[in-house]
Structures are given as structure tokens and as C-alpha cells.
Design a protein around this motif. Structure first.
Motif, PDB file in Angstrom:
ATOM      1  N   PRO A 436       1.516  66.025  28.338  1.00  0.00           N
ATOM      2  CA  PRO A 436       2.119  65.622  26.999  1.00  0.00           C
ATOM      3  C   PRO A 436       1.774  64.431  26.487  1.00  0.00           C
ATOM      4  CG  PRO A 436       3.700  66.823  28.505  1.00  0.00           C
ATOM      5  CD  PRO A 436       2.546  66.251  29.123  1.00  0.00           C
ATOM      6  N   GLU A 437       1.810  63.424  27.051  1.00  0.00           N
ATOM      7  CA  GLU A 437       1.465  62.098  26.699  1.00  0.00           C
ATOM      8  C   GLU A 437       0.138  61.920  26.068  1.00  0.00           C
ATOM      9  OE1 GLU A 437       2.895  58.861  28.803  1.00  0.00           O
ATOM     10  OE2 GLU A 437       5.079  59.497  29.102  1.00  0.00           O
ATOM     11  N   LEU A 438      -0.774  62.239  26.865  1.00  0.00           N
ATOM     12  CA  LEU A 438      -2.199  62.153  26.430  1.00  0.00           C
ATOM     13  C   LEU A 438      -2.405  63.181  25.321  1.00  0.00           C
ATOM     14  CD1 LEU A 438      -4.958  61.121  27.179  1.00  0.00           C
ATOM     15  CD2 LEU A 438      -5.319  63.208  28.903  1.00  0.00           C
ATOM     16  N   ALA A 439      -1.930  64.419  25.461  1.00  0.00           N
ATOM     17  CA  ALA A 439      -2.230  65.159  24.254  1.00  0.00           C
ATOM     18  C   ALA A 439      -1.683  64.794  22.883  1.00  0.00           C
ATOM     19  CB  ALA A 439      -1.286  66.435  24.460  1.00  0.00           C
ATOM     20  N   GLU A 440      -0.441  64.090  22.773  1.00  0.00           N
ATOM     21  CA  GLU A 440      -0.099  63.266  21.738  1.00  0.00           C
ATOM     22  C   GLU A 440      -0.877  62.090  21.292  1.00  0.00           C
ATOM     23  OE1 GLU A 440       2.125  63.042  18.465  1.00  0.00           O
ATOM     24  OE2 GLU A 440       1.862  64.423  19.606  1.00  0.00           O
ATOM     25  N   ALA A 441      -1.378  61.359  22.324  1.00  0.00           N
ATOM     26  CA  ALA A 441      -2.191  60.397  21.783  1.00  0.00           C
ATOM     27  C   ALA A 441      -3.590  60.730  21.331  1.00  0.00           C
ATOM     28  CB  ALA A 441      -2.410  59.581  23.064  1.00  0.00           C
ATOM     29  N   VAL A 442      -4.165  61.990  21.811  1.00  0.00           N
ATOM     30  CA  VAL A 442      -5.411  62.302  21.260  1.00  0.00           C
ATOM     31  C   VAL A 442      -4.957  62.756  19.864  1.00  0.00           C
ATOM     32  CG1 VAL A 442      -6.900  63.932  21.599  1.00  0.00           C
ATOM     33  CG2 VAL A 442      -6.292  62.616  23.516  1.00  0.00           C
TER      34      VAL A 442
END
Length: 581
Positions: A436-442
């Protein structure tokens, strides 16, 4: 069977195989390597634990049935019974077709893509270039954040599906090229640092620490990448590799990694008795990349030529932002320079970079087929805010002009899937990150990038939204509707001409003669006895071709052959290919 792994910093390595464990022993002949024997067959699940750590997938895993975070599985390549008797298809004279498995069909699998290969045979291309297939988190993505560089993304069908795809392509006479990424690995599911110094802080790239090609431990890292590359060519019978962003391969050793790779691929080609080739993506405009090793080069067989794309794009669209600025000052002159010299920036000033850039190609010694020419690629479409294709902003006539310039230029042409019928679907940037954190960062990073260029946040598609991928799938029902059917017929005619007219596959860059009128927006060039005339203006252009008798081979709009005055009258936003006696 034997299990082995390179883990130079580990004090103990344990194999976990089908619920059983077995300690590996140090290999006395190879520093840093561990090995053991265990019962296993095709499909057996296994992983390695380093010291007291968790069970991790094999860095050389041939299959990841449960994705990058799961256990590896044994693949016995010799079990596959190949149907095709394939002797190869070389790069000279080729036409490539870039294809993304996940959006070529709604199903997004290799088997579904294989079922559509006859379309490419009828179109007239020679090779399919598959975008990266290595496993990545989630189901859908571009593939450039892959891990497990020896394996095939399971949602695409895994190793067996790739073999079926290649087999079917070869049965139809199509070669297969695979896009591979050596300059970085994805941020999620990448366990290589736990095993050894696969990365180094000696150099940095846009993706963080560089792949270790020249620091301590780099011999094994280079061998890892070489082994992966050769496996695609040998075990899957791939015909060539497209190497992503080789300018990001930081290597200060006397023998550059790319030279070592080209040497190994040429040796494998000789051993297998079929042509194999390497195509680089590079923005360096450095001829040494595609110069033979015997002449002091790195020995790659070809490279993408973005300069030709940029010149063509500015001439068609008038766009002048970013790296288009230098080309847009005189777009037809820029296009003429690339058509005759390959590079536009050949030591000239680049305002985008704030410095001079590139060096000249030796036109008399560099064959034109060593440069790939294209009007669209996954990068040039997908890295636009809304992933819009040329067809979204150009008339069918200008799209036809783009096709004529790509398919008659002295380069190896490449098409991007759907281009051949002016597909109305976009091709957008999409991801399926499970973190989830990587998804939001992208998501935030994508929108921030385009906000700097004036785009509203709501106008930039969310990469994580499944609808973004779905919008990017080709709509095959368009082929029978206008204007798509007419554009498709035009591409087929131009590709047929490449087979009919040897001058169109002549690799001599120096033999291309060109004339243009920047103000009236026409350009004409000669390749042997073939003449190509393109009118990008809305009004009819009078183009002087000379008094020699000419015969029209193909025209987007009806055109009369030049009269005794040698003047060709080309309707607005149209093009024509002629044969002059």
C-alpha cells in the motif's frame, strides 16, 4: 538434482524443499557458492534460508508460481517438446512490432497473445518484441519493475506459456525479441541484496543504488546477468534481446559488461547455428555501442534511435516542450538530418541537457539497420500524462505520413501495437503494487510529475486503478471500422513494398538523398530508385522530383505521376511512394 546458490556473506545456508530441510555445503572450487543434492522434479517448490533468516526465493529461480515473494519452483526446460523447426531470422531487413502481453488482449496472457499472431503475419512484420516478462508484484504492470530475472510472470502464463508463444511465432515465421532490464530491479520482491553484493553505492541511478558491475563481487553479478540473458536465448529460443536503458549500466571496468554480453551472445549464436542479436536502448548517441568489437566498439547489433522519433514527432505535432525543443526549431531539417546521419545530436548543443551531446556516426561504415526507427513506443506514449497515441491528435493523413516515413526510412522499423490501425485506445501508465505504501507513493509521484507541467490531478489517470489498465487494452473490433481499416490497409501496403523493393532494405545510410521545404512543410527522399514524398501541410504541395519517368507504388490519396516537368503534386496531409526509372 543439484541445488546451488551464491551467498558469499552467509555463515550457513539451508535448502527448504517440499517441507524438508537440508544444509548446503560450501563449494570448494567456487568462492561464495553453496551446494547440495536433493530429490526434485519439475514443479518442486523450494527456497533458501540464510543463517537465521526467512526462507527466500532462489536468485536464479526459473519459476515463481506464487509471485516474487513466494517459493521458487524447479523448471526442467528439456520437458517441453518444441514443434517448430526454426533456423532463425536475422535483424537486417527486419520489421519489429512492440507488444505488451498484458494489454495486447483483454485476457492479458501469452496464450491469448499467441492466438493473435496471424494478424502480424498478415500485417507483414518479421519479429515480435515482447515487453519485459519477469515476475513483478500484482497482476498488471509495464514489467520494468521485475525481479527474478530468470523467470516468467505467472499471470502471463509462466514458463510453459512463453515457450508455447515462441513456438507458435516460429511456426508462423515470426522471430521473437524480449525486452530485458539489467539496470535495476523492482523495489518490491527484490531479495538479491540478502544473498550478496548485487548492488553497489559506488554508483547511483534514478532507481537508487546501481547494479554492481565493477565493485567487489561484480564478477558473480555479471555472470548472473549474462546467465539470465543466455537462458532466454537458449532455453526459450528467443531470437534477440532489447536491453533497457543501457546508459544506466555504470561500469568502469576495462571490458564493459555490454562487450562481455555481446561476446557471449555471438558465441551462443555460433553454437546454436542461428542468428541472435542485441538491441540497446540508449540516449548517449555514442556510435561505439553499435560498432563491432573488432573495430573497438561494444559489439551490440542495433539501438533504438530516439532522435529520429523526436524529429518526426515535432514535425507531425508541432510540440516543442522538454527534449523536443531542439528538434522543433526546424523540424523538417531535423528529420532530414536523422534520415541521412542517424543521430541529430552528434556533438551539437542540447538545450534540454544544457551541454553538447553525442558524436557523429560514420555513415559509410554503419549500416542503417543498426538503428531502429519508430513514430511511437511504449515510452513515448505511456509517459504522456494521459497515454494518448498519435492518432488521438493527428488526422488519418498525417498518421499515414508517419507510417510512410518509418517504413521507408533507412532504419530497422518498429511499430507499437495497435499503431497499424490507428488504435483509438490510449496506452497509459498502470501498476498493481501490493504494498500500500509503494502504491500510494507511485500514485502521488505520477501526479506530482505532471502537475509541474500544468496538469490537474484529476486529469492524470491513477496508475493503481484497474480501469487504467483496462482502458489501455487494444480494441480489436476497431479493425473493421473506418478510419482504422483504411490505416491498416496502408500499413500492409507499405510493408509489402519493403518486400517488393530491395532499395527499401538497403542498409547504406550514405545513399539516402533528401530535400525539404520547411515553410511549405514537405519532405522528399530517395533510396535507390524509390522516391518518398510527404506533405504535412493542409494545402497541396508541388514537389520537384526531376524529369525521370516515375510510377506510383503507393499513395494515401490519389496522385498522378509527375509529368514532363518532373513536379509531383501531393494533396495536403498525404504521402506517396514512387519508383523512378
Amino acid at each position: 538434482m543439484q541445488f546451488e546458490v551464491w551467498a558469499p556473506q552467509a555463515g550457513r545456508v539451508t535448502l527448504h524443499c517440499e517441507g524438508a530441510t537440508r544444509a548446503l555445503e560450501r563449494d570448494p572450487e567456487r568462492a561464495g557458492w553453496w551446494r547440495t543434492e536433493a530429490e526434485a522434479t519439475d514443479g518442486t517448490r523450494y527456497g533458501y534460508a540464510l543463517d537465521e533468516g526467512p526462507v527466500l526465493p532462489d536468485p536464479r529461480s526459473r519459476r515463481q508460481p506464487d509471485g516474487p515473494d513466494g517459493l521458487s519452483a524447479v523448471v526442467e526446460h528439456e520437458r517441453y517438446a518444441w514443434r517448430s523447426r526454426w533456423t532463425g531470422r536475422p535483424l537486417p531487413g527486419a520489421v519489429l512490432y512492440e507488444l505488451h502481453v498484458g494489454t495486447y488482449t483483454p485476457e492479458g496472457t501469452l496464450d491469448a497473445a499467441a492466438a493473435r499472431l496471424e494478424h502480424l503475419v498478415e500485417l507483414g512484420v518479421s519479429h515480435v518484441e515482447l515487453m519485459p516478462l519477469c515476475p513483478f508484484p500484482g497482476r498488471h504492470g509495464w514489467g520494468y519493475e521485475g525481479v527474478s530475472l530468470w523467470a516468467v510472470h505467472e499471470p502471463y502464463g509462466g514458463p510453459e506459456a512463453l515457450k508455447r508463444f515462441v513456438d507458435r511465432a516460429h511456426e508462423l515465421g515470426l522471430g521473437v525479441v524480449l525486452d530485458v532490464v539489467h539496470n535495476h530491479l523492482g523495489p518490491s520482491g527484490n531479495y538479491l541484496p540478502a544473498f550478496g553484493p548485487y548492488f553497489t553505492d559506488t554508483h547511483h541511478t534514478p532507481w537508487g543504488s546501481a547494479v554492481n558491475l565493477d565493485a567487489p563481487g561484480s564478477d558473480e553479478v555479471r555472470a548472473y546477468l549474462l546467465g539470465s540473458a543466455l537462458s532466454w536465448l537458449r532455453d526459450y529460443r528467443i531470437d534477440g534481446l532489447r536491453l533497457d536503458a543501457v546508459h544506466a549500466l555504470a561500469d568502469t571496468r576495462a571490458c564493459h559488461f555490454l562487450e562481455e554480453l555481446s561476446t557471449a551472445v555471438d558465441a551462443l549464436s555460433a553454437d546454436l547455428g542461428r542468428p541472435l542479436f542485441l538491441i540497446a536502448e540508449s540516449d548517449l548517441n555514442d556510435p561505439r555501442l553499435i560498432t563491432p568489437r573488432a573495430e573497438g566498439g561494444l559489439g551490440l547489433h542495433a539501438q533504438w534511435n530516439d532522435d529520429f522519433h523526436h524529429a518526426l514527432h515535432t514535425a507531425l505535432t508541432g510540440e516543442s516542450q522538454g527534449y523536443y525543443a531542439d528538434f522543433a526549431r526546424a523540424p523538417l531539417a531535423s528529420l532530414a538530418k536523422t534520415l541521412t546521419g542517424g543521430y541529430f545530436h552528434d556533438g551539437t548543443w542540447s538545450s534540454f541537457r544544457g551541454r553538447s551531446h553525442g558524436r557523429p556516426l560514420d555513415r559509410t561504415r554503419t549500416a542503417g539497420h543498426r538503428l531502429l526507427g519508430y513514430s511511437q513506443t511504449h515510452d513515448q506514449i505511456g509517459n504522456r500524462a494521459q497515454g494518448d497515441r498519435l492518432a488521438a491528435s493527428l488526422s488519418p493523413g498525417l498518421a499515414a505520413c508517419a507510417a510512410a516515413l518509418v517504413l521507408t526510412a533507412p532504419f530497422t522499423p518498429m511499430l507499437f501495437m495497435g499503431e497499424e490501425w490507428a488504435a483509438g485506445t490510449p496506452w497509459q501508465f498502470f501498476t498493481d503494487h501490493t504494498d500500500p505504501e509503494l502504491a500510494e507513493a507511485v500514485r502521488r509521484g505520477r501526479r506530482r510529475e505532471f502537475a509541474e507541467h500544468g496538469w490537474a490531478e484529476e486529469d492524470v489517470p491513477d496508475p493503481q486503478d484497474p480501469a487504467t489498465r483496462d482502458r489501455s487494452c487494444l480494441d480489436w473490433s476497431e479493425l473493421d471500422r473506418e478510419p482504422h481499416a483504411r490505416v491498416l490497409a496502408w500499413y500492409r501496403r507499405l510493408l509489402a513494398l519493403r518486400h517488393e523493393q530491395p532499395d527499401l532494405t538497403d542498409p547504406d545510410l550514405a545513399d539516402t538523398k533528401i530535400a525539404h521545404d520547411e515553410g511549405r512543410r514537405w519532405l522528399a527522399f530517395r533510396r535507390g530508385d524509390v522516391r518518398v514524398a510527404v506533405n504535412l501541410a493542409k494545402s497541396t504541395a508541388a514537389i520537384p522530383l526531376g524529369p525521370r519517368e516515375a510510377r506510383v507504388l503507393a499513395a494515401w490519396e490519389p496522385v498522378e505521376a509527375p509529368g514532363t516537368d518532373g513536379v509531383l503534386h501531393v494533396p495536403g496531409e498525404s504521402c506517396v511512394v514512387l519508383l523512378q526509372a
